[in-house]
Design an enzyme around this catalytic site. Structure first.
Site, PDB file in Angstrom:
ATOM      1  N   ARG A 161       0.830  -1.219   0.000  1.00 28.48           N
ATOM      2  CA  ARG A 161       0.000   0.000   0.000  1.00 28.48           C
ATOM      3  C   ARG A 161       0.861   1.265   0.000  1.00 28.48           C
ATOM      4  O   ARG A 161       0.536   2.258   0.657  1.00 28.48           O
ATOM      5  CB  ARG A 161      -0.941   0.042   1.208  1.00 28.48           C
ATOM      6  CG  ARG A 161      -1.988  -1.048   1.243  1.00 28.48           C
ATOM      7  CD  ARG A 161      -2.985  -0.902   0.106  1.00 28.48           C
ATOM      8  NE  ARG A 161      -4.122  -1.789   0.271  1.00 28.48           N
ATOM      9  CZ  ARG A 161      -4.123  -3.077  -0.099  1.00 28.48           C
ATOM     10  NH1 ARG A 161      -3.056  -3.609  -0.666  1.00 28.48           N
ATOM     11  NH2 ARG A 161      -5.207  -3.806   0.084  1.00 28.48           N
ATOM     12  N   SER A 233     -10.739  -0.938   3.105  1.00 23.44           N
ATOM     13  CA  SER A 233      -9.944  -1.162   4.325  1.00 23.44           C
ATOM     14  C   SER A 233      -9.505   0.200   4.846  1.00 23.44           C
ATOM     15  O   SER A 233      -8.828   0.935   4.137  1.00 23.44           O
ATOM     16  CB  SER A 233      -8.675  -1.952   4.026  1.00 23.44           C
ATOM     17  OG  SER A 233      -8.975  -3.237   3.601  1.00 23.44           O
ATOM     18  N   GLU A 328      -4.913   3.333   6.383  1.00 17.31           N
ATOM     19  CA  GLU A 328      -4.508   3.230   4.976  1.00 17.31           C
ATOM     20  C   GLU A 328      -5.106   4.429   4.235  1.00 17.31           C
ATOM     21  O   GLU A 328      -4.525   4.965   3.308  1.00 17.31           O
ATOM     22  CB  GLU A 328      -5.068   1.918   4.399  1.00 17.31           C
ATOM     23  CG  GLU A 328      -4.757   1.719   2.938  1.00 17.31           C
ATOM     24  CD  GLU A 328      -5.622   0.639   2.290  1.00 17.31           C
ATOM     25  OE1 GLU A 328      -5.615  -0.501   2.777  1.00 17.31           O
ATOM     26  OE2 GLU A 328      -6.273   0.953   1.286  1.00 17.31           O
TER      27      GLU A 328
HETATM   28  N1  EPU Z   1     -10.502 -11.163   9.793  1.00 14.55           N
HETATM   29  C1  EPU Z   1     -11.147 -11.261  11.011  1.00 14.55           C
HETATM   30  N2  EPU Z   1     -12.125 -10.345  11.308  1.00 14.55           N
HETATM   31  C2  EPU Z   1     -12.494  -9.386  10.440  1.00 14.55           C
HETATM   32  C3  EPU Z   1     -11.832  -9.281   9.200  1.00 14.55           C
HETATM   33  C4  EPU Z   1     -10.832 -10.186   8.897  1.00 14.55           C
HETATM   34  O1  EPU Z   1     -10.861 -12.127  11.818  1.00 14.55           O
HETATM   35  O2  EPU Z   1     -13.401  -8.615  10.773  1.00 14.55           O
HETATM   36  C5  EPU Z   1      -9.508 -12.175   9.432  1.00 14.55           C
HETATM   37  C6  EPU Z   1     -10.117 -13.144   8.404  1.00 14.55           C
HETATM   38  O3  EPU Z   1     -10.695 -14.213   9.034  1.00 14.55           O
HETATM   39  C7  EPU Z   1      -8.922 -13.552   7.586  1.00 14.55           C
HETATM   40  C8  EPU Z   1      -7.937 -12.409   7.717  1.00 14.55           C
HETATM   41  O4  EPU Z   1      -8.418 -11.574   8.770  1.00 14.55           O
HETATM   42  O5  EPU Z   1      -8.337 -14.700   8.102  1.00 14.55           O
HETATM   43  C9  EPU Z   1      -7.792 -11.634   6.424  1.00 14.55           C
HETATM   44  O6  EPU Z   1      -9.081 -11.130   6.034  1.00 14.55           O
HETATM   45  P1  EPU Z   1      -9.399 -10.740   4.517  1.00 14.55           P
HETATM   46  O7  EPU Z   1      -9.120 -11.884   3.613  1.00 14.55           O
HETATM   47  O8  EPU Z   1     -10.751 -10.145   4.470  1.00 14.55           O
HETATM   48  O9  EPU Z   1      -8.285  -9.680   4.163  1.00 14.55           O
HETATM   49  P2  EPU Z   1      -7.770  -8.393   4.926  1.00 14.55           P
HETATM   50  O10 EPU Z   1      -6.346  -8.631   5.295  1.00 14.55           O
HETATM   51  O11 EPU Z   1      -8.704  -8.016   6.019  1.00 14.55           O
HETATM   52  C10 EPU Z   1      -6.791  -7.321   2.774  1.00 14.55           C
HETATM   53  C11 EPU Z   1      -6.804  -5.993   2.080  1.00 14.55           C
HETATM   54  C12 EPU Z   1      -8.095  -5.798   1.292  1.00 14.55           C
HETATM   55  C13 EPU Z   1      -8.190  -6.913   0.260  1.00 14.55           C
HETATM   56  C14 EPU Z   1      -8.160  -8.268   1.001  1.00 14.55           C
HETATM   57  C15 EPU Z   1      -8.099  -9.428   0.053  1.00 14.55           C
HETATM   58  C16 EPU Z   1      -5.441  -4.524   3.426  1.00 14.55           C
HETATM   59  C17 EPU Z   1      -5.426  -3.358   4.346  1.00 14.55           C
HETATM   60  N3  EPU Z   1      -6.649  -4.925   3.024  1.00 14.55           N
HETATM   61  O12 EPU Z   1      -7.827  -7.311   3.754  1.00 14.55           O
HETATM   62  O13 EPU Z   1      -7.975  -4.572   0.583  1.00 14.55           O
HETATM   63  O14 EPU Z   1      -9.384  -6.824  -0.494  1.00 14.55           O
HETATM   64  O15 EPU Z   1      -6.966  -8.350   1.822  1.00 14.55           O
HETATM   65  O16 EPU Z   1      -6.856  -9.489  -0.570  1.00 14.55           O
HETATM   66  O17 EPU Z   1      -4.398  -5.054   3.094  1.00 14.55           O
HETATM   67  C18 EPU Z   1      -8.505  -2.243   0.605  1.00 14.55           C
HETATM   68  O18 EPU Z   1      -7.302  -2.028   0.584  1.00 14.55           O
HETATM   69  O19 EPU Z   1      -9.357  -1.314   0.626  1.00 14.55           O
HETATM   70  C19 EPU Z   1      -8.981  -3.619   0.640  1.00 14.55           C
HETATM   71  C20 EPU Z   1     -10.273  -3.923   0.724  1.00 14.55           C
END
Ligand code: EPU
Length: 332
Positions: A161, A233, A328
């Site tokens: 990012r 995010s 972010e």
């Molecule tokens: N999780 C939780 N609780 C929550 C949300 C997530 O426990 O409320 C856990 C999930 O169970 C999972 C892990 O966190 O094991 C990762 O969750 P997720 O796959 O939803 O991905 P993220 O790390 O929360 C990132 C990006 C997103 C992107 C997704 C998929 C960042 C800041 N965010 O989210 O990007 O869509 O991965 O690749 O890196 C954005 O930048 O606006 C965005 C949506």
């Protein structure tokens, strides 16, 4: 160069904040980008699709908003194409267009709100890939210097990012077009576990089907900006060293984390959820019930409301886990 004053930005930020800008400049073609020297000594903000920004109620500077259009195949090289797209193109439409043309490699980034010009600035990423994997070069104008230059992929210094355009070059350069390196053949990237699971064992996997699957996973976790205001995010996933990870993992065996070069990336959504914030509402703002990383506008939110909620969450995560999470989203 089209300009407007006291301009309502509600439809220009996905949070839906009713901010007003003193002035906005719509950059419709390269000539408009060349004339930006006038803004050199003034305060200005470069606005793409407004999907990663929190405005104050009134912004007393000038919003520079690229709206130039155009997508073209500019080079046919051995094994890949170079495709050039204008900064003002809508990213998700660009991805769809590439798939329809048989230019492959952006499927995993389907459905991300925002513009083509903003994608390299914060190196957007999702479902196992980042913009840096496909960006070949970025063309930009120096706002102060007036110079015009191509910046190669390595020179952009992409990170999670992050790029130079969000770092030391913020406010110095404005991007008017981006060149992408796209494949001639479709090679699916199923490195993201949830995506591979959703695809299952479909034997006729096409780029379109992969992109549609990405979009349906996004829809199940992230609010539709047309219905609920948010900036996707709101926080970045923090990276901690091995020692911190070990200490936390012992205390919280269910903690979600992924090894990365610098240590371990913790899932900020998980940390925030553990602090009890998921689905909570504080006045006009709240934390999305399906993904704790997303702050949402519950109706009439101001930039100050969003900031105050973000600060509370940052403090709680720090108090419970001793980990600093960072926004972010850009707070203007
Ligand atoms: N999780 C939780 N609780 C929550 C949300 C997530 O426990 O409320 C856990 C999930 O169970 C999972 C892990 O966190 O094991 C990762 O969750 P997720 O796959 O939803 O991905 P993220 O790390 O929360 C990132 C990006 C997103 C992107 C997704 C998929 C960042 C800041 N965010 O989210 O990007 O869509 O991965 O690749 O890196 C954005 O930048 O606006 C965005 C949506």
């Amino acid at each position: 160069m089209r300009t407007d004053s006291d301009f309502l930005l509600k439809a220009y930020n996905t949070f839906g904040i009713e901010a007003v800008a003193k002035k906005i400049v719509f950059l419709e073609d390269s000539d408009d980008f060349r004339k930006l020297g006038d803004y050199a000594g003034q305060s200005f903000f470069i606005l793409g699709g407004g999907s990663n920004v929190v405005f104050p109620d009134r912004y007393n500077g000038t919003v520079l908003h690229p709206v130039n259009k155009g997508i073209a195949l500019v080079e046919n090289r051995d094994g890949y194409y170079i495709v050039e797209a204008a900064a003002g193109e809508v990213w998700a439409e660009f991805v769809d267009y590439c798939i329809s043309q048989g230019w492959y490699g952006v499927e995993n980034l389907a459905g991300i709100p925002g513009t083509v010009g903003a994608a390299p600035v914060q190196n957007v990423g999702a479902y196992g890939m980042e913009a840096k994997d496909v960006v070949d070069a970025v063309h930009c104008f120096g706002i102060v210097s007036g110079e015009e230059r191509w910046v190669g992929r390595n020179e952009c210094r992409f990170a999670y990012r992050w790029s130079r355009f969000k770092g030391e070059w913020a406010g110095k350069y404005i991007i008017d077009r981006v060149r992408f390196r796209l494949n001639k053949t479709f090679v699916p990237n199923l490195s993201y576990k949830a995506l591979a699971t959703a695809i299952g064992d479909k034997d006729e996997l096409t780029a379109r089907l992969l992109a549609n699957t990405v979009v349906s996973i996004r829809d199940s976790k992230l609010p539709n900006p047309k219905e609920i205001g948010s900036a996707g995010s709101f926080f970045k996933n923090p990276v901690v060293d091995g020692e911190t990870y070990g200490r936390l993992k012992e205390q919280y065996p269910d903690m979600v984390a992924f090894p990365v070069e610098e240590g371990f990336k913790l899932a900020a959504g998980w940390l925030i959820e553990q602090c009890g914030w998921k689905g909570k509402r504080v006045g006009r703002v709240g934390v999305y019930e399906k993904q704790a990383l997303v702050l949402v506008n519950r109706g009439g939110a101001t930039g100050a409301d969003v900031r105050a909620l973000a600060e509370k969450i940052i403090d709680d995560v720090q108090a419970k886990f001793g980990v600093q999470i960072e926004p972010e989203a850009i707070m203007v």
